[in-house]
Design a protein around this motif. Structure first.
Motif, PDB file in Angstrom:
ATOM      1  N   ASP A  92       0.873  -1.172   0.000  1.00 46.55           N
ATOM      2  CA  ASP A  92       0.000   0.000   0.000  1.00 46.55           C
ATOM      3  C   ASP A  92       0.909   1.220   0.000  1.00 46.55           C
ATOM      4  N   VAL A  93       0.792   2.056  -1.020  1.00 42.00           N
ATOM      5  CA  VAL A  93       1.602   3.268  -1.106  1.00 42.00           C
ATOM      6  C   VAL A  93       0.685   4.458  -0.854  1.00 42.00           C
ATOM      7  N   GLU A  94       1.020   5.233   0.151  1.00 37.10           N
ATOM      8  CA  GLU A  94       0.209   6.369   0.558  1.00 37.10           C
ATOM      9  C   GLU A  94       1.048   7.642   0.492  1.00 37.10           C
ATOM     10  N   LYS A  95       0.439   8.710   0.000  1.00 35.39           N
ATOM     11  CA  LYS A  95       1.103  10.011   0.006  1.00 35.39           C
ATOM     12  C   LYS A  95       0.642  10.760   1.246  1.00 35.39           C
ATOM     13  N   VAL A  96       1.593  11.271   2.011  1.00 36.42           N
ATOM     14  CA  VAL A  96       1.286  12.046   3.211  1.00 36.42           C
ATOM     15  C   VAL A  96       1.733  13.479   2.956  1.00 36.42           C
ATOM     16  N   THR A  97       0.760  14.391   2.916  1.00 29.42           N
ATOM     17  CA  THR A  97       1.070  15.786   2.618  1.00 29.42           C
ATOM     18  C   THR A  97       0.863  16.704   3.820  1.00 29.42           C
ATOM     19  N   ASP A  98       0.295  16.196   4.892  1.00 27.12           N
ATOM     20  CA  ASP A  98       0.040  16.994   6.085  1.00 27.12           C
ATOM     21  C   ASP A  98       1.347  17.257   6.825  1.00 27.12           C
ATOM     22  N   TYR A  99       1.687  18.541   6.992  1.00 26.58           N
ATOM     23  CA  TYR A  99       2.967  18.906   7.612  1.00 26.58           C
ATOM     24  C   TYR A  99       3.080  18.389   9.041  1.00 26.58           C
ATOM     25  N   GLY A 100       1.975  18.386   9.769  1.00 31.33           N
ATOM     26  CA  GLY A 100       2.000  17.879  11.139  1.00 31.33           C
ATOM     27  C   GLY A 100       2.330  16.400  11.191  1.00 31.33           C
TER      28      GLY A 100
END
Length: 80
Positions: free
Chosen positions: A32-40
């Motif tokens: 599962d490849v997930e993009k995390v864009t939330d700076y926190g």
């Protein structure tokens, strides 16, 4: 296997995701490849320079775009 690409969506982050998917295909692995864009959330991993790569909740790369071959090496190491 869960993989997260950490970054705001910049060109480097996009390239790291592309190289990660290419490495998975080359190795015949599924993840599962997930993009995390939330700076926190990114900061929660201790990553201050993006892009970052997290494999099964372990930060394995930060601050550079790894080639597909480099990502493949990281994936192999993570499965040992």
């Amino acid at each position: 296997m869960k993989i997260k690409v950490l970054g705001p969506g910049c060109k480097n982050c996009i390239n790291l995701e592309k190289n990660t998917r290419a490495a998975l295909a080359e190795l015949g692995m599924e993840a599962d490849v997930e993009k995390v864009t939330d700076y926190g959330e990114i900061a929660g991993y201790g990553v201050m320079k993006t892009p970052g790569l997290v494999i099964d909740e372990e930060v394995v790369l930060s601050g550079k775009v790894a080639s597909a071959a480099e990502v493949a090496d990281l994936l192999r190491a993570a499965t040992k």
